[in-house]
Design an enzyme around this catalytic site. Structure first.
Site, mmCIF file in Angstrom:
data_model
loop_
_atom_site.group_PDB
_atom_site.id
_atom_site.type_symbol
_atom_site.label_atom_id
_atom_site.label_comp_id
_atom_site.label_asym_id
_atom_site.label_seq_id
_atom_site.Cartn_x
_atom_site.Cartn_y
_atom_site.Cartn_z
ATOM 1 N N TYR A 278 0.824 -1.201 0.000
ATOM 2 C CA TYR A 278 0.000 0.000 0.000
ATOM 3 C C TYR A 278 0.865 1.260 0.000
ATOM 4 O O TYR A 278 1.816 1.398 0.762
ATOM 5 C CB TYR A 278 -0.923 0.019 1.224
ATOM 6 C CG TYR A 278 -1.654 1.331 1.376
ATOM 7 C CD1 TYR A 278 -2.736 1.638 0.547
ATOM 8 C CD2 TYR A 278 -1.234 2.284 2.299
ATOM 9 C CE1 TYR A 278 -3.389 2.850 0.657
ATOM 10 C CE2 TYR A 278 -1.884 3.505 2.426
ATOM 11 C CZ TYR A 278 -2.959 3.777 1.590
ATOM 12 O OH TYR A 278 -3.597 4.979 1.692
ATOM 13 N N ASN B 286 1.695 10.689 6.591
ATOM 14 C CA ASN B 286 0.712 9.783 7.182
ATOM 15 C C ASN B 286 0.974 9.603 8.681
ATOM 16 O O ASN B 286 1.323 8.528 9.140
ATOM 17 C CB ASN B 286 0.768 8.436 6.453
ATOM 18 C CG ASN B 286 -0.409 7.536 6.770
ATOM 19 O OD1 ASN B 286 -0.338 6.334 6.590
ATOM 20 N ND2 ASN B 286 -1.502 8.100 7.239
ATOM 21 N N GLN C 99 -19.354 28.772 57.658
ATOM 22 C CA GLN C 99 -18.523 28.229 56.584
ATOM 23 C C GLN C 99 -18.362 29.253 55.468
ATOM 24 O O GLN C 99 -19.221 30.111 55.274
ATOM 25 C CB GLN C 99 -19.182 26.971 55.995
ATOM 26 C CG GLN C 99 -19.534 25.916 57.012
ATOM 27 C CD GLN C 99 -20.290 24.769 56.382
ATOM 28 O OE1 GLN C 99 -19.814 23.663 56.335
ATOM 29 N NE2 GLN C 99 -21.482 25.038 55.893
ATOM 30 N N ARG D 29 -14.510 27.000 49.711
ATOM 31 C CA ARG D 29 -14.507 25.817 50.574
ATOM 32 C C ARG D 29 -14.395 24.513 49.788
ATOM 33 O O ARG D 29 -13.792 23.544 50.254
ATOM 34 C CB ARG D 29 -15.780 25.823 51.437
ATOM 35 C CG ARG D 29 -15.883 24.685 52.417
ATOM 36 C CD ARG D 29 -16.811 25.013 53.582
ATOM 37 N NE ARG D 29 -18.045 25.645 53.153
ATOM 38 C CZ ARG D 29 -19.211 25.020 52.996
ATOM 39 N NH1 ARG D 29 -19.302 23.720 53.213
ATOM 40 N NH2 ARG D 29 -20.295 25.693 52.632
#
Length: 720
Positions: free
Chosen positions: A112, A264, A352, A358
């Site tokens: 090929y 390729n 918090q 956090r």
């Protein structure tokens, strides 16, 4: 990086032995993939930065790193020289595969791309292998450039250099049937800083990056449409490029398989992905540090970094992110000061911090893991053999397969882009809190630092820009790889879109750099505002104390006055009241300071009982004198303290100098020459952000960033 089986002794003995052992004991490569993730992400980033700076990159075929690719790609930004060297030990293997192709051609072996047509037309046959390679390069030259050497239709030259380096590395492994002399010629082009012009678009990265790589082959073969850019940025034709690079022997007449070997492969996509991932890894570490600085200037609670929390979640990215933030915050002067603030009226404050702070380790951890995994995937790709057919000299055969399919690139780039968008989203959330006086624990709205907030809007425009950046970044997070179109007569019916995804991720990196530079300038503004706050509040407190002593202690006839007991509560008001709610006009009756100071005196007067009826013991009678004295003294004292700070002589030094985050602040303020932005100054936020963005793009920020973490031992603090 994935080892290949050394077939012709073309790697040095030590490397060859290691590769053979791995191929025997780890045939599926999973063990190697796991081993590559040992150690901390930070150590890996440090190694990347060190590798990036090395002037010489030696190619063996199987040891190339993302940082080395990024280094050669960004050669224009390096002050020292650079050089690519090829391992001489690879020559024999490369020659063996090239000789095999010529031998098989002479024997009439059908192969090929050597005796056949290409792709969907591989049923065609020819014995004219050289002419076939020439036609291959010609029909693949299908790109469009537009005008100019760096037009919007030309691949960035950094990506082209990366592609050249990666392609050489692949071909060095000796499975591609190409002469060593061609690899030497490409190396000379790189070392001479001569960059072929490649089209930006036109590849699906499925039979490799055929169209863009054909333009490198076109330059090597002297095609008349080939162009390159020289060291000075001038445009060169193929003749001039060869002359400047000192490539002797003229243009190459491609032998059978050589054109296919050049085009390729996945080098353009994986080369650009390498550049992207080098930056992405650094940006991830940077945001870990910026999140810690955010905690400092926001008076955040550091317990969000506690090791037990993250140990129980198990994710390594999260554990490391928390440990890095914990290291920055450990011993921080800001954290110590914030702890005292939190102890004051604790029941009236949120227990918090908000999620943007956090849960930042939980949010960042998975993104770091994704970026790190993508980096390893691309490192395997740039060390892979990814063309077709593969020449196996040891078995005397050409193997037809599909290593040119660039799926690792497309998938890793889609994942990286999503991770970058997630980092950007958290950054925007933090930035939005930082500039909003409803959330930022006492900093002024828009981080304004001027004397007149009505004529100073600080980072308001920058916040709008950040929203724009973040929106575009979120859009870019959409995947590319689900937009595949069947190509080339349905032969390439699935394709990776690797380069397209890498290009979109490069855009995401640029946007995240814009966000990061904007955020860093804003954090430095916040640091300086905390410094201003501390100096001015100290003056306010001292002044209130002195005025209280002068006006509230002694009565009209020299006796001790009951108003003297108000001083402690007056000072508590100063401690509790955010300075920037009154700093521009500290004695204004419409601002909370004077209102609350008066309320203290009124409350004491109400408790004074019958004594209030006596003019000599009345606290109400003292309010006017106290306020008049304060009006006469306080504005001048505040202005004087501000002027001292602006002249570089504050009474209280900047806390940042005592913190591990200081190197980044030092870079922004001292090395880059930015300053506190105020309404009185001409300089705009964009001018300051531009300086930091440039430093981020040229790598100037890397050393200060790593300096912040130089004393980290790679582990969380022990659970106590």
């Amino acid at each position: 990086m994935a080892p290949s089986i050394a077939q012709n002794g073309h790697v040095n003995g030590e490397v060859e032995e290691v590769l053979w052992k791995k191929s025997i004991h780890d045939p599926l490569n999973w063990e190697m993939a796991v081993d590559s993730l040992r150690g901390s992400h930070l150590d890996e980033v440090k190694k990347m930065v060190d590798e990036f700076r090395k002037p010489i990159v030696k190619l063996w075929g199987e040891t190339l790193t993302v940082a080395q690719v990024a280094s050669i790609a960004n050669a224009d930004n390096k002050t020292s020289g650079f050089k690519v060297e090829l391992s001489e030990s690879a020559r024999a293997g490369v020659k063996a595969s090239s000789d095999w192709v010529m031998d098989s051609m002479s024997k009439g072996t059908d192969s090929y791309g050597v005796t056949t047509g290409f792709c969907a037309t591989s049923h065609r046959r020819t014995k004219n292998g050289g002419a076939l390679q020439k036609e291959l390069i010609k029909f693949l030259n299908a790109g469009v450039f537009g005008n100019g050497t760096e037009s919007t239709h030309t691949l960035p030259h950094s990506a082209t250099r990366a592609a050249m380096l990666v392609r050489i590395n692949t071909l060095l492994q000796g499975y591609s049937g190409i002469r060593f002399e061609i690899l030497e010629a490409i190396t000379k082009l790189i070392n001479s800083n001569i960059t072929p012009c490649l089209p930006l678009r036109g590849t699906v990265t499925a039979s490799g990056d055929l169209v863009p790589l054909s333009y490198i082959a076109g330059l090597l073969t002297g095609r008349p449409n080939s162009k390159a850019v020289g060291p000075s940025g001038s445009k060169l034709d193929a003749d001039e490029a060869f002359r400047v690079a000192a490539v002797s022997g003229g243009f190459f007449e491609l032998q059978p398989k050589e054109g296919l070997a050049l085009v390729n492969g996945t080098a353009v996509g994986s080369g650009m992905a390498s550049i992207v991932l080098y930056d992405s890894n650094i940006l991830a570490v940077m945001f870990e540090v910026l999140s810690a600085i955010f905690a400092e200037v926001m008076n955040g609670k550091p317990e969000f970094t506690d090791y037990l929390t993250h140990k129980l979640k198990h994710h390594p990215g999260q554990i490391e992110a928390a440990a890095i933030m914990e290291h920055i915050l450990d011993g921080s002067s800001y954290v110590k000061a914030a702890q005292k603030l939190h102890e004051m009226d604790p029941l009236q404050k949120p227990k918090q911090d908000r999620y943007a702070l956090r849960t930042s380790p939980q949010w960042l951890g998975p993104q770091i893991e994704v970026i790190r995994a993508a980096t390893k995937m691309i490192e395997r790709e740039i060390n892979s053999v990814n063309d077709n057919p593969l020449i196996d000299v040891s078995r005397n055969k050409a193997i037809h397969g599909g290593n040119f399919q660039g799926t690792p690139i497309g998938v890793s780039m889609d994942n990286t882009r999503l991770a970058l968008a997630s980092i950007g989203k958290l950054m925007f959330a933090q930035f939005s809190e930082l500039v909003n006086d409803y959330y930022n624990n006492g900093l002024p709205s828009n981080l304004t630092a001027g004397r007149n907030p009505s004529l100073d809007y600080g980072f308001k425009g920058a916040e709008i820009a950040m929203a724009s950046y973040c929106s575009e970044l979120q859009f870019l997070a959409n995947p590319v790889t689900n937009h595949v179109q069947s190509a080339e007569q349905h032969n390439q019916d699935v394709n990776s879109l690797g380069l397209i995804s890498a290009r979109k991720t490069a855009e995401a990196v640029d946007i995240l750099k814009l966000m990061s530079s904007t955020y860093l300038v804003a954090l430095c503004q916040a640091i300086d505002l905390r410094h201003l706050e501390e100096n001015l509040k100290s003056v306010v407190k001292n002044t209130v104390s002195q005025v209280a002593k002068r006006t509230l202690t002694i009565g009209a006839i020299g006796e001790l006055h009951p108003a003297r007991f108000c001083e402690k509560e007056l000072l508590r008001v100063v401690d509790r009241e955010y300075l920037f709610t009154y700093a521009d006009d500290p004695c204004s009756s419409t601002y909370p300071l004077m209102q609350k100071l008066r309320q203290v005196l009124v409350d004491h007067a109400m408790k004074n009982g019958e004594s209030e009826k006596n003019i000599n013991s009345s606290i109400f009678q003292k309010i006017g004198a106290f306020e008049d004295e304060l009006n006469a003294v306080l504005p001048k004292e505040v202005e004087s303290a501000r002027a001292l700070l602006e002249s570089g002589n504050p009474s209280i030094p900047n806390r940042i100098t005592e913190c591990r985050s200081y190197p980044l602040y030092r870079l922004v303020r001292q090395e880059l020459g930015t300053e506190l932005l105020t309404g009185e100054k001409v300089r705009s936020p964009g001018e300051e952000i531009e300086k930091v963005f440039t430093a981020m793009c040229n790598g100037q920020i890397n050393d200060p960033l790593l300096e912040c973490l130089k004393s980290w031992n790679g582990a969380p603090l022990p659970i106590c």
